[in-house]
Design an enzyme around this catalytic site. Sequence first.
Site: not given
Length: 259
Positions: A17-18, A38, A64, A91, A157, A192, A194, A196
């Site tokens: 991802g990012i 992680r 982690d 990130n 979040y 974005i 990804t 997620l």
Amino acid sequence: MGRLDGKVALITGGACGIGRGHSELFAKEGAKVVITTRKKVVEGTTLAESIKKEGGEATFIKLDVTNEDEWKKVTDEVIKKYGKLNILVNNAGISLAKSIEETSLDEWNWIMNINSTGVFLGIKYAIKAMKKSGEPCSIVNISSIDAMVGEAELPAYCASKGSVRSLTKAVALSCAEAGYNIRVNSVHPGYIHTELTEKEAQDSGMTPAQYFEKVGKMHPLGHIGKPIDIAYVSLYLASDESNWVTGSEFVADGGYITR
Ligand code: NAD
């Protein structure tokens, strides 16, 4: 000449991802990149190898972000291997699409632990490593537009990302007041593409194509972003080009919060 020549950069959640966008771009711009994740050990190791094959320098270390002992070990290992740490990109992060009434205390703590406490630990151990070198250093915290606008389905979040936004400013001031050569800024991406957001698409009850079309239209530029769109913002903040920038928030969201 690369924009990060001679610098050592640690990126959390750096294999996909990012985070992956950052690892690849920063290596291309001359940084020695420490990719941490992680779980994604294979992806992290393979990415480090492919950066090296292309003439860059990278290493993979398991981390982690919620584990203080692992932060101590990783920052010590970076100093042992490369002699210094100049850049940290906090990130790693997760999301949970549940209303406030549906969110359990365990789920709240899980989100806050990774998205907020993980950033706190990263900053704490990075400062310890960075202040020794005396070289220009930069901490980039990946927050979200959800630190600035509310999303009814993402209360935990939003709160976790708001905490990253405020923590960034407090730490930017404390580093400046202590006379450390460390700048601290936050980056606030819109949607974005990804893993997620693919998970969000799955949970939405729509097909991925329908979900991404709907979400894309929420951004005035008409589509969602790519990891590289965020990595380029962080590149400026990580480089010495931004040497008078600290405590600031950089939004990259296709115009989402302008409405
Ligand atoms: P992603 O799921 O592709 O990557 C997140 C990474 O974080 C993964 O590698 C995951 O393994 C890692 N991670 C999760 N928990 C961890 C832990 N305890 N320790 C170490 N690593 C851990 O997601 P992404 O979209 O690339 O998100 C990266 C960051 O950008 C997150 O902080 C996210 O909140 C933020 N962000 C994403 C979007 C978006 O639309 N994708 C928008 C705004 C902000």
